[in-house]
Design an enzyme around this catalytic site. Sequence first.
Site, PDB file in Angstrom:
ATOM      1  N   LEU A 145       1.523  -8.661  -0.940  1.00 27.82           N
ATOM      2  CA  LEU A 145       0.229  -9.023  -0.360  1.00 27.82           C
ATOM      3  C   LEU A 145      -0.628  -9.835  -1.337  1.00 27.82           C
ATOM      4  O   LEU A 145      -0.752  -9.492  -2.514  1.00 27.82           O
ATOM      5  CB  LEU A 145      -0.540  -7.764   0.043  1.00 27.82           C
ATOM      6  CG  LEU A 145       0.042  -6.973   1.224  1.00 27.82           C
ATOM      7  CD1 LEU A 145      -0.733  -5.669   1.421  1.00 27.82           C
ATOM      8  CD2 LEU A 145       0.010  -7.802   2.519  1.00 27.82           C
ATOM      9  N   CYS A 146      -1.229 -10.866  -0.806  1.00 25.37           N
ATOM     10  CA  CYS A 146      -2.114 -11.726  -1.605  1.00 25.37           C
ATOM     11  C   CYS A 146      -3.202 -10.922  -2.306  1.00 25.37           C
ATOM     12  O   CYS A 146      -3.502 -11.153  -3.479  1.00 25.37           O
ATOM     13  CB  CYS A 146      -2.745 -12.766  -0.679  1.00 25.37           C
ATOM     14  SG  CYS A 146      -4.122 -13.684  -1.386  1.00 25.37           S
TER      15      CYS A 146
END
Lengths: 286, 131
Positions: A145-146
């Site tokens: 996830l960013c």
Amino acid sequence: MERRGVVVVDPPLSGIINMEKDDALLANATPDSPIVVRLYRWSEPTLSLGHFQEIEGRSEVAGLENASWVRRRTGGGAILHDFELTYSVVIPDVGDKVLKGHSESLYRSVHLTLADELRRLGWDANLSEECTCSTSPNRNSEPFLCFSRRSPVDLLVGPYKIMGSAQRRTSKGLLQHGSLLLRHSPLTPGLAGLLDIERTRGADMRGESTRVVFAGRRVAGPVEMTSTDVPAGQSVIDRGEELLATESVHSGQHESDLHSLSFWVELLTSVLKRSVETEVRCRWES
Amino acid sequence: MSISPEQLRYLESHEWAYVSDQAAGVVTIGISAFAVEQLTDLVFMALPKVGQEVSAGAEFGEVESVKAVSPMYSPVSGTVVEVNSGLVDRLESLNVDPYNDGWIMKVKMSDSSDLAGLLDWVSYKHQCDHA
């Protein structure tokens, strides 16, 4: 040279349509096209993958197994678009092939400008200045996830990343995506959004320093921005007001402003316009 | 033999070309140190396949830095005859030596006149110095 700009605020759309719209803006860009700043939300919680990410990577995050997903043209990590506000900026190339890769100055400018606004509102906002990136053999060594990753220009409030941006450059121009995480999603409870984070000091919401006034803030420059009309009853603002008003974690006078999506749409629009204008004037036009 | 940047021809978009086999008309292709510096930390590269046809000025692959995806353009037209497939697993070599260990592909040219349209080192360096 004068360059035109346009701001588009779209109603919530599916992931596929949201990405198709951005792809089309970049694919159809010509040197005469306006610079486009687009703000939008998503009609259902949707995972957008970075361009080279594999969907199998979502298995490392519990709760995302059945989430709808779409692939972005931009790089970076996956984003769960739920209680967040997404933006895209498309700057058509005007014939220069000067830079390969990203123009870090654009997202640094966006993040610094937003950090300044958030500090005025009382949040402890700063750039990350740290990096989880790696040139190790396995590109999947970074978190999926960013918002679990860190790059030096990510925008943090305290230890929490609340905005990340990513880019794609083609011969047609530059596409920059970004996401402002407003509140944690039940699907990713470990990722705090801005409104989940206590402000470190109060801010006078009535004061000029905390208000966003486009005319007063606007930097005179070559980019002329105009807002498009948002259809009544189906705008991102209408739906967002309901979403953000479900809970309040803050106390104090005029806190309701912070829980209005229209406030954040207006603030982010102002930030993007100022950043793009500055960037175009300093970089593309130099 | 080590290749130096002065020996190469360049596209404005920062890909380099070196005639590595004059008799066979094969050109080795990569990206310049300036491009690598601008890209900052590289995390992935999508390479072409052997046998793939490429066209001068057209995209042949993609490179991802920390958060940006950028195309790579071929300086010449022809057929890919060799790919530095191990490069993906050691992208750091592009930071160390983009002109030798960091080569990307070899192309058998279909039209050697493509080379005449490329920048020489002096012109390319001038472009980078004024970027």
